[in-house]
Each structure stands twice: as C-alpha cells, then as structure tokens.
Design an enzyme around this catalytic site. Structure first.
Site, PDB file in Angstrom:
ATOM      1  N   ILE A 182     -15.793  75.671 -17.489  1.00 11.62           N
ATOM      2  CA  ILE A 182     -14.917  76.679 -16.893  1.00 11.62           C
ATOM      3  C   ILE A 182     -14.716  76.383 -15.408  1.00 11.62           C
ATOM      4  O   ILE A 182     -13.598  76.462 -14.880  1.00 11.62           O
ATOM      5  CB  ILE A 182     -15.484  78.103 -17.091  1.00 11.62           C
ATOM      6  N   GLY A 265     -21.873  79.925 -17.002  1.00 12.92           N
ATOM      7  CA  GLY A 265     -22.177  79.947 -18.433  1.00 12.92           C
ATOM      8  C   GLY A 265     -21.762  81.248 -19.095  1.00 12.92           C
ATOM      9  O   GLY A 265     -21.407  82.214 -18.412  1.00 12.92           O
ATOM     10  N   HIS A 436       2.302  50.528 -29.309  1.00 14.12           N
ATOM     11  CA  HIS A 436       2.539  50.146 -27.912  1.00 14.12           C
ATOM     12  C   HIS A 436       3.897  50.684 -27.467  1.00 14.12           C
ATOM     13  O   HIS A 436       4.876  50.552 -28.218  1.00 14.12           O
ATOM     14  CB  HIS A 436       2.538  48.622 -27.791  1.00 14.12           C
TER      15      HIS A 436
HETATM   16  P1  NAI Z   1     -21.357  75.650 -18.558  1.00 17.37           P
HETATM   17  O1  NAI Z   1     -22.698  75.813 -19.128  1.00 17.37           O
HETATM   18  O2  NAI Z   1     -20.454  74.590 -19.039  1.00 17.37           O
HETATM   19  O3  NAI Z   1     -21.483  75.434 -16.972  1.00 17.37           O
HETATM   20  C1  NAI Z   1     -22.173  76.287 -16.118  1.00 17.37           C
HETATM   21  C2  NAI Z   1     -22.613  75.498 -14.910  1.00 17.37           C
HETATM   22  O4  NAI Z   1     -23.124  76.381 -13.911  1.00 17.37           O
HETATM   23  C3  NAI Z   1     -23.706  74.490 -15.227  1.00 17.37           C
HETATM   24  O5  NAI Z   1     -23.292  73.206 -14.822  1.00 17.37           O
HETATM   25  C4  NAI Z   1     -24.891  75.016 -14.426  1.00 17.37           C
HETATM   26  O6  NAI Z   1     -25.725  73.991 -13.965  1.00 17.37           O
HETATM   27  C5  NAI Z   1     -24.211  75.754 -13.275  1.00 17.37           C
HETATM   28  N1  NAI Z   1     -25.096  76.745 -12.638  1.00 17.37           N
HETATM   29  C6  NAI Z   1     -25.884  77.651 -13.255  1.00 17.37           C
HETATM   30  N2  NAI Z   1     -26.571  78.369 -12.327  1.00 17.37           N
HETATM   31  C7  NAI Z   1     -26.224  77.911 -11.111  1.00 17.37           C
HETATM   32  C8  NAI Z   1     -26.592  78.228  -9.774  1.00 17.37           C
HETATM   33  N3  NAI Z   1     -27.503  79.169  -9.506  1.00 17.37           N
HETATM   34  N4  NAI Z   1     -26.012  77.551  -8.732  1.00 17.37           N
HETATM   35  C9  NAI Z   1     -25.105  76.571  -8.997  1.00 17.37           C
HETATM   36  N5  NAI Z   1     -24.734  76.232 -10.250  1.00 17.37           N
HETATM   37  C10 NAI Z   1     -25.268  76.881 -11.293  1.00 17.37           C
HETATM   38  O7  NAI Z   1     -20.663  77.099 -18.679  1.00 17.37           O
HETATM   39  P2  NAI Z   1     -19.184  77.568 -18.348  1.00 17.37           P
HETATM   40  O8  NAI Z   1     -18.443  76.545 -17.577  1.00 17.37           O
HETATM   41  O9  NAI Z   1     -19.325  78.924 -17.759  1.00 17.37           O
HETATM   42  O10 NAI Z   1     -18.530  77.669 -19.782  1.00 17.37           O
HETATM   43  C11 NAI Z   1     -19.091  78.519 -20.786  1.00 17.37           C
HETATM   44  C12 NAI Z   1     -18.794  77.999 -22.160  1.00 17.37           C
HETATM   45  O11 NAI Z   1     -17.414  78.117 -22.463  1.00 17.37           O
HETATM   46  C13 NAI Z   1     -19.181  76.551 -22.316  1.00 17.37           C
HETATM   47  O12 NAI Z   1     -20.090  76.431 -23.388  1.00 17.37           O
HETATM   48  C14 NAI Z   1     -17.916  75.845 -22.603  1.00 17.37           C
HETATM   49  O13 NAI Z   1     -18.092  74.848 -23.591  1.00 17.37           O
HETATM   50  C15 NAI Z   1     -16.969  76.937 -23.080  1.00 17.37           C
HETATM   51  N6  NAI Z   1     -15.628  76.588 -22.627  1.00 17.37           N
HETATM   52  C16 NAI Z   1     -14.965  75.573 -23.245  1.00 17.37           C
HETATM   53  C17 NAI Z   1     -13.726  75.159 -22.797  1.00 17.37           C
HETATM   54  C18 NAI Z   1     -13.076  73.992 -23.451  1.00 17.37           C
HETATM   55  O14 NAI Z   1     -13.479  73.592 -24.525  1.00 17.37           O
HETATM   56  N7  NAI Z   1     -12.068  73.399 -22.825  1.00 17.37           N
HETATM   57  C19 NAI Z   1     -13.077  75.812 -21.672  1.00 17.37           C
HETATM   58  C20 NAI Z   1     -13.880  76.825 -21.046  1.00 17.37           C
HETATM   59  C21 NAI Z   1     -15.103  77.192 -21.547  1.00 17.37           C
END
Ligand code: NAI
Length: 459
Positions: A182, A265, A436
């Site tokens: 995200i 997350g 191609h």
């Molecule tokens: P995510 O788990 O991908 O990323 C969250 C990030 O926040 C991690 O890299 C983590 O290390 C970081 N983080 C956590 N606590 C922190 C802190 N205190 N300080 C700094 N960084 C910190 O979760 P996200 O991006 O919120 O997405 C949630 C879910 O939604 C995911 O499982 C994703 O697969 C799904 N999603 C899928 C999409 C797609 O398929 N295109 C699009 C959007 C979301």
C-alpha cells in the site's frame, strides 16, 4: 424471501467481500441454497476501498505523467493540474459500475443477500438483527482492516488508505509510513499527482516480501522520480498542529508534512463477532484453517484475509470457490499459496510469483538465476521503462520463482504463473515463441538465457 420460513440454508456466508461473494456465487451455481450477510457494501474492501479505487488512482497518476512527458516522445503536451474532484468522480464511476454489476449477479443467482451486521451465534447460526440464519455450512469471510501503530491515532491529517481515497485536494507534502504494498502504491500516486513524498520504512528495504533485486530497482526508480526513501527508519511519534503533521523517527529526525499516510499492514476483522464463543480458534486475530479451509469447528470454514497468508483479493476468490466446490462434493484441488501471483501497481510496476532467490536457496540449496534487463527489450525501450525479468530455477530443475519490475509488468504475470505453477523447465519455455515486439519477449528471453541459448542477452 427465497429461503424457507426457518431461514435455513446449505451455506451461510458472513462477509460479502472477494472471498465471501465468490463463495456465494459458486455455491449458488452448484445448486446450493445460500445466504450472504454483509454489513456495508457488497464487494468489500477490494471493490470499495482497495484494489479497484486505488488502481483507478494509479491510472489517473499515469495519465498525469503521460501529460508531463509528452515531449519525450515528440508530442507537445502540457500538464496543468490534477483536479481531485474529477479523479474522484472517475474512480467512483468505475466502482459504481462494478458494484451494480456484482449486485446484479448476486440477485440473478438467487442468493439471499442480507444487509446488516452479522454475528456468529453458535457453530451453525448467524444472527443479523432479529433474523437467525442457520446453515449446514458456515463460511467466515469478514476480511481485514487498516492497522495503525500504538499511540498513532487516525484522524485529521493522519490517514489510512480508507481516508486517503476520499481526499478532495492534492497534499503538497506527504509522509507515507510503511514501504509495503500500500505504501509504495500511494507514494507513486501522490508523486505523480505532484506531492513531495517521503516513504518511511522500518525494514532495510521497500517491498520486503519481494526478491531483493526488485526492492533495489524500485528504490533506484523512486529516487529518480524524486521520492525520498528512508529505509531502516523506525517511526517514533506524530503530532498535528495547525496545517502540519510532524513525524518523528526513533533516530530523532523529524519530517513535516501535510498528510501522514499510515500503511503498516492490514489486520483481520474477527473481534466481537462471536467466533471464539462458538469455539473457533483465533490466533493473533487470524482464523487458522487446514488446507481445505476448515476451522477447528466442524462445518465452519474460513476464507480470505482472516486466514493467515497472502492478503490478496484473488486468493480470496480462489478460496471462496474452493470452499463452495468442496461443500458441493466436487473434491477440488487445494489452493496452492506458492503459485498465487502478486502484482504491485506502483510505477514501475512489480509482478512476481513463487519463491524469491533467497527463499529458493534456503529451500533447495543449489539454484540458478538469470536477470534479463529490459534494456534489451524493444517494446520496453519504446515505452521508456527500465527494469528486469528475473527467473529462479532449481539447479537443473524447474523454475520456482519469477520476479519482474518495469512498466506494465503486471500484464506478464499470467505466463509467469503458468511456468511456476506447472513446474516448467526453462528449456520447455524456451521452445515457445514469444511475439515480437512485446514486453512478453523479455520473459521468453530470460528463459532462453537460462536454457543456455540467449538471444539479445549475455549468458
Ligand atoms: P505490508 O505488510 O505490505 O507493509 C507494511 C510495511 O510497514 C512493512 O514493510 C513494515 O515493515 C512497515 N512498518 C511496520 N511498522 C512500521 C514502523 N513502526 N515504522 C516504519 N515502518 C513500519 O502492508 P500494507 O502495505 O499495509 O498492505 C496490507 C495488505 O494489503 C498486504 O498484505 C498487501 O498484500 C495487500 N495489498 C495488496 C495490493 C496488491 O496486490 N496490489 C495493493 C494494496 C494492498
């Protein structure tokens, strides 16, 4: 009401998002009687607050960049501004068309669609207001919601993706907390819309679930796009005063912004729904299941984001369909997590399936990899994009992972998925001719190279 007076069904599904509605549609198709309970809108997060609206934003972002970059292709264009009201109505019209279509499908399938907040009342009953829906099978599909950090309250200029999708202006300065899926998608949108963007990520790299080479390439591309990336940076606190939100990192550094987007997350929605009271095991908020998606309570299944694993709409669809077919006695093949494709729609786009190089080395020891640079791909050069296709194979064995980054790479994930899912050898893939000039050729060339017969590549 199409149900019996007793409100009794073959399948009662709690939650009308990707997992729940897919299960409902497939169940109905197989002749089962179905009740589908949804407290908000049919389609859930994916349709209303996730996949669809964010990809509409990303498309608007691409249009903005195209307008800016016309000159590069010899076309005189000028970029004036992003009109958020216009973006919003474009996004809403896409969502509403799909929503209407979905409502039509559910109606045509004669599914009993119940609007209201459902709650499990024992292992065979879902209570919704004064109705009690009983089912031979219950399917829990209550999805996920944006998380935040302790002490970081959402409100005002501190938002999650839910609120950011309703913005009525383009913020001048944005801090994105979390460099996961995200985080990088929104960073990409805001940058294209004209904001100054800083991504703060606690881990040493962006999109940490992807192959390390992909993270490196994305960070390089983001730097070129003048997105500030601060990895290995832990968030400490945020305060709002006047028009400014100030983010403080554990290092003591502070960053000022007009908006803080929290993307750390998504957590499962399972609390207060009667799950534990009905005897269902809940671990750290998730509902663990066996591979056939049975919970520990007989007759109760779970699908989608509440089941530990990838939180992806297409995984939810697949699990919902699987459960319907299993209930109907079709003995479907279990959903294999490893061959689920993943696409992150930032610019440049990321697409992958299977194991990263590090995971493959850990699992199999000896692996071979090849990284085909898009610099050698005609179509990618026409588009002016940079990136690569990386293929990971077991030594003298099948392909176990494919990792791609570059414009439009999401469109390549279908073939990549077949290769990994069917455990193809690079030599098998090399025998197929790739058209191609397409970007798809890059996938073909990577396999040619791994099979020892590179064309436009160095072996
Ligand atoms: P995510 O788990 O991908 O990323 C969250 C990030 O926040 C991690 O890299 C983590 O290390 C970081 N983080 C956590 N606590 C922190 C802190 N205190 N300080 C700094 N960084 C910190 O979760 P996200 O991006 O919120 O997405 C949630 C879910 O939604 C995911 O499982 C994703 O697969 C799904 N999603 C899928 C999409 C797609 O398929 N295109 C699009 C959007 C979301």
């Amino acid at each position: 009401m199409s149900a019996t007076a007793a409100d009794d069904y073959d399948v009662v599904i709690l939650g009308g998002g990707s997992g729940g509605y897919a299960c409902a549609l497939r169940s109905a198709e197989l002749g089962l009687t179905v009740a589908l309970v949804e407290k908000a809108e049919l389609g859930g997060t994916c349709l209303h607050r996730g996949c669809i609206p964010t990809k509409a934003f990303l498309h608007a972002a691409e249009v903005a960049d195209t307008a800016r970059e016309g000159e590069r292709f010899g076309v005189k264009t000028t970029f004036e501004s992003v009109d958020m009201a216009g973006v919003m109505s474009y996004k809403n019209s896409v969502v509403s068309r799909l929503h209407k279509g979905l409502q039509g499908l559910v109606k045509a399938a004669k599914i009993e669609y119940v609007t209201g907040s459902g709650r499990l009342d024992g292992p065979r009953t879902v209570a919704v207001d004064d109705r009690r829906l009983t089912g031979r099978h219950i399917v829990l599909a209550t999805g996920s919601q944006a998380k935040t950090l302790p002490g970081l309250e959402i409100g005002g200029r501190i938002m999650t993706s839910d609120e950011a999708l309703g913005l009525d202006h383009v913020p001048a300065r944005v801090v994105v907390l979390g460099g996961g899926v995200i985080g990088v998608e929104f960073a990409s949108v805001f940058r294209s819309f004209g904001s100054d963007v800083t991504v703060v990520e606690a881990l040493p790299r962006l999109v940490a679930g992807e192959d390390e080479a992909v993270s490196k390439q994305l960070e390089r591309a983001f730097r070129k796009r003048k997105i500030t990336v601060r990895t290995g940076a832990r968030f400490a606190s945020a305060t709002q005063a006047g028009d400014v939100v100030t983010v403080t990192l554990e290092s003591g550094d502070t960053i000022e912004a007009d908006l803080l987007l929290v993307a750390v997350g998504r957590g499962p929605v399972t609390a207060g729904l009667g799950y534990e009271e009905a005897g269902i095991a809940v671990e750290r908020g998730f509902v663990p299941t066996d591979e056939r998606l049975n919970t520990n309570v007989e007759g109760v299944r779970a699908v989608g984001d509440i089941v530990p694993g990838l939180q992806l709409a297409h995984r939810g669809f697949a699990q919902g369909i699987f459960v319907a077919e299993d209930i109907a006695g079709l003995s479907p093949t279990v959903v294999d997590e490893l061959s689920i494709p993943r696409v992150t729609y930032c610019d440049p786009e990321i697409a992958s399936v299977g194991l990263t190089e590090a995971q493959a080395r850990e699992r199999y020891g000896d692996v071979a990899t090849y990284e085909y640079n898009l610099g050698g791909n005609g179509r990618s050069q026409i588009l002016g994009t940079q990136g690569f296709v990386k293929v990971v194979r077991r030594a003298d064995g099948p392909v176990v992972g494919i990792h791609m980054i570059g414009a439009r790479m999401g469109e390549q994930v279908g073939e990549a998925q077949l290769i990994v899912g069917w455990e193809a050898f690079p030599e098998d893939v090399a025998a197929f001719i790739h058209a191609h000039p397409t970007q798809n050729e890059a996938l073909g060339e990577a396999h040619l190279a791994l099979a020892g017969k590179p064309l436009h590549a160095h072996s």
